[in-house]
Every structure is written in C-alpha cells, then in structure tokens.
Design a protein around this motif. Structure first.
Motif, short mmCIF file in Angstrom:
data_model
loop_
_atom_site.label_atom_id
_atom_site.label_comp_id
_atom_site.label_asym_id
_atom_site.label_seq_id
_atom_site.Cartn_x
_atom_site.Cartn_y
_atom_site.Cartn_z
N CYS A 1 28.29 0.10 47.31
CA CYS A 1 28.62 1.27 46.51
C CYS A 1 30.10 1.63 46.70
O CYS A 1 30.60 1.67 47.83
N GLY A 2 30.77 1.91 45.62
CA GLY A 2 32.18 2.28 45.67
C GLY A 2 32.43 3.65 46.27
O GLY A 2 33.52 3.92 46.77
N LEU A 3 31.42 4.52 46.26
CA LEU A 3 31.60 5.87 46.79
C LEU A 3 31.21 5.97 48.26
O LEU A 3 32.02 6.35 49.10
N CYS A 4 29.97 5.62 48.59
CA CYS A 4 29.50 5.79 49.97
C CYS A 4 29.61 4.51 50.81
O CYS A 4 29.33 4.55 52.00
N LYS A 5 29.98 3.41 50.17
CA LYS A 5 30.19 2.12 50.85
C LYS A 5 28.92 1.49 51.42
O LYS A 5 28.99 0.54 52.18
N ARG A 6 27.76 1.99 51.06
CA ARG A 6 26.51 1.43 51.55
C ARG A 6 26.20 0.13 50.82
O ARG A 6 26.36 0.04 49.61
N GLU A 7 25.74 -0.88 51.56
CA GLU A 7 25.36 -2.14 50.93
C GLU A 7 23.90 -2.07 50.48
O GLU A 7 23.04 -1.59 51.22
N SER A 8 23.67 -2.54 49.27
CA SER A 8 22.33 -2.54 48.69
C SER A 8 22.06 -3.94 48.14
O SER A 8 22.98 -4.72 47.91
N SER A 9 20.79 -4.21 47.91
CA SER A 9 20.45 -5.54 47.38
C SER A 9 19.23 -5.46 46.48
O SER A 9 18.46 -4.50 46.51
N ALA A 10 19.08 -6.52 45.69
CA ALA A 10 17.92 -6.63 44.80
C ALA A 10 17.58 -8.10 44.63
O ALA A 10 18.46 -8.95 44.66
N LYS A 11 16.29 -8.36 44.50
CA LYS A 11 15.88 -9.74 44.21
C LYS A 11 14.68 -9.72 43.28
O LYS A 11 13.84 -8.81 43.32
N PHE A 12 14.66 -10.73 42.43
CA PHE A 12 13.55 -10.87 41.49
C PHE A 12 12.29 -11.22 42.27
O PHE A 12 12.33 -11.98 43.23
N GLU A 13 11.19 -10.64 41.86
CA GLU A 13 9.91 -10.93 42.49
C GLU A 13 9.40 -12.24 41.88
O GLU A 13 9.02 -12.29 40.71
N LEU A 14 9.43 -13.28 42.69
CA LEU A 14 9.06 -14.61 42.20
C LEU A 14 7.57 -14.74 41.91
O LEU A 14 7.15 -15.57 41.10
N ALA A 15 6.75 -13.92 42.56
CA ALA A 15 5.31 -13.96 42.32
C ALA A 15 4.95 -13.43 40.94
O ALA A 15 3.86 -13.67 40.43
N THR A 16 5.88 -12.67 40.34
CA THR A 16 5.67 -12.12 39.00
C THR A 16 6.63 -12.81 38.04
O THR A 16 7.79 -12.43 37.95
N PRO A 17 6.19 -13.85 37.32
CA PRO A 17 7.10 -14.55 36.40
C PRO A 17 7.48 -13.67 35.22
O PRO A 17 6.82 -12.67 34.93
N VAL A 18 8.55 -14.06 34.55
CA VAL A 18 9.00 -13.34 33.35
C VAL A 18 7.90 -13.44 32.30
O VAL A 18 7.38 -14.52 32.02
N GLN A 19 7.54 -12.29 31.72
CA GLN A 19 6.47 -12.23 30.73
C GLN A 19 7.06 -12.22 29.32
O GLN A 19 7.93 -11.40 29.04
N PRO A 20 6.58 -13.08 28.41
CA PRO A 20 7.09 -13.04 27.04
C PRO A 20 6.64 -11.77 26.33
O PRO A 20 5.53 -11.28 26.55
N TYR A 21 7.52 -11.25 25.48
CA TYR A 21 7.19 -10.06 24.69
C TYR A 21 6.49 -10.51 23.43
O TYR A 21 7.01 -11.31 22.66
N THR A 22 5.28 -9.99 23.19
CA THR A 22 4.47 -10.44 22.07
C THR A 22 4.05 -9.33 21.12
O THR A 22 3.44 -9.60 20.10
N SER A 23 4.33 -8.10 21.46
CA SER A 23 3.75 -6.98 20.74
C SER A 23 4.25 -6.83 19.30
O SER A 23 5.44 -6.69 19.06
N ALA A 24 3.31 -6.85 18.38
CA ALA A 24 3.65 -6.61 16.98
C ALA A 24 3.63 -5.11 16.67
O ALA A 24 4.14 -4.68 15.66
N ASN A 25 3.03 -4.33 17.57
CA ASN A 25 2.95 -2.89 17.34
C ASN A 25 4.04 -2.11 18.06
O ASN A 25 3.94 -0.92 18.26
N THR A 26 5.08 -2.79 18.49
CA THR A 26 6.27 -2.22 19.13
C THR A 26 5.96 -1.30 20.31
O THR A 26 6.53 -0.22 20.43
N GLN A 27 5.07 -1.73 21.19
CA GLN A 27 4.80 -0.99 22.42
C GLN A 27 5.58 -1.63 23.57
O GLN A 27 5.88 -2.81 23.53
#
Length: 160
Positions: free
Chosen positions: A68-94
């Motif tokens: 962080c540019g303000l408080c200088k704290r280091e943070s991290s993020a990682k994709f959850e590999l157990a949950t694959p990317v899901q295709p968007y299929t909704s025709a009803n725009t939900q």
C-alpha cells in the motif's frame, strides 16, 4: 484471509459460455488496502499462471503482491485453484460467479473485462477472439445466419 467471489453479468445476443480465452488471461481489478482503506489509483493486473514470493510467508507464493502506498503494508492475493473459472451462460442477465480469489490485507472493488475472451454461438460456432476492451463486442454467426454480441457487462464482488 478473505475469499472474494467475482460475479459478472452481461447482455448476450445469440451466444453463451463467455469465458477468458486462455489460462494466462490478464485480469484487471481495482484494489484497496483493508488496513487503511486506501484505494490504488489504477487497475492492477493478475494472471493465474504468475506467482510471486510473499515476504515473511516462508516460501508461500501469490498471484499478486502489493504494498500500500499510504500505510506501506504488504498484501497479497491468489486465485483459488480448486474453483476453476466458470463460463457465463445466463440469457436472463443475472449475475453468475466467474472466479474466486483468496485475499490477505486487500480487497478487490472493481473489475475491467478488457482482454480477449471466447464464447460459443447458438449454432455451435466458437468465437475465440472476443475483444471486450471497449466493453462490448459484435459479430455475425454465418452458420446460424444471426448477429451475435455481448454488451452491458457488469460485475460485483462478494464474500465466497
């Protein structure tokens, strides 16, 4: 640690199964520090294939490491590999879940769908180069003799 789920919705015209075109797709997110609530001024990119060392993490890796540019704290993020990317299929725009990210010290607050996606027309025609950089895409499915398109893309983050 918090698990955040990115859900998207869009107006699909004669197409389905909208998903990033490759495994090394660059996702663009808005991020903010959970320690001081300071948002990063620009979108940051994450890639499922790239890994970075987390300082003080005893060899642990993340797809995104940020100080962080303000408080200088280091943070991290990682994709959850157990949950694959899901295709968007909704025709009803939900809203439908796209992916899940494990976050430490940060939260994602926005999503920009720029980049190359792929989808499938009603005739089974695969459209492998759907460029959503402008927020929409239009083409023509010659097998079905129908126009195809994607527009009005929206996203929301929630706890997974």
């Amino acid at each position: 640690m918090v698990r955040l789920k990115l859900s998207i919705k869009a107006e699909l015209e004669n197409v389905t199964n909208l998903v990033p075109a490759s495994d090394d797709f660059e996702y663009f997110f808005q991020v903010k520090c959970t320690s001081c609530n300071e948002p990063h001024p620009k979108f940051v990119s994450l890639n499922r294939k790239e890994g970075y060392e987390v300082s003080g993490g005893k060899g642990s890796k993340a797809n995104f490491v940020w100080r962080c540019g303000l408080c200088k704290r280091e943070s991290s993020a990682k994709f959850e590999l157990a949950t694959p990317v899901q295709p968007y299929t909704s025709a009803n725009t939900q809203f439908q879940p796209l992916l899940v990210v494990e976050c430490r010290g940060l939260e994602f607050t926005g999503f920009d769908p720029r980049g190359i996606w792929k989808c499938v027309g009603e005739s089974g025609t695969v459209f492998p180069e759907v460029d959503l950089s402008d927020g929409e895409w239009n083409d023509y499915d010659e097998k079905a003799a129908l126009p195809v398109g994607i527009s009005d893309i929206q996203s929301e983050w929630s706890r997974a």
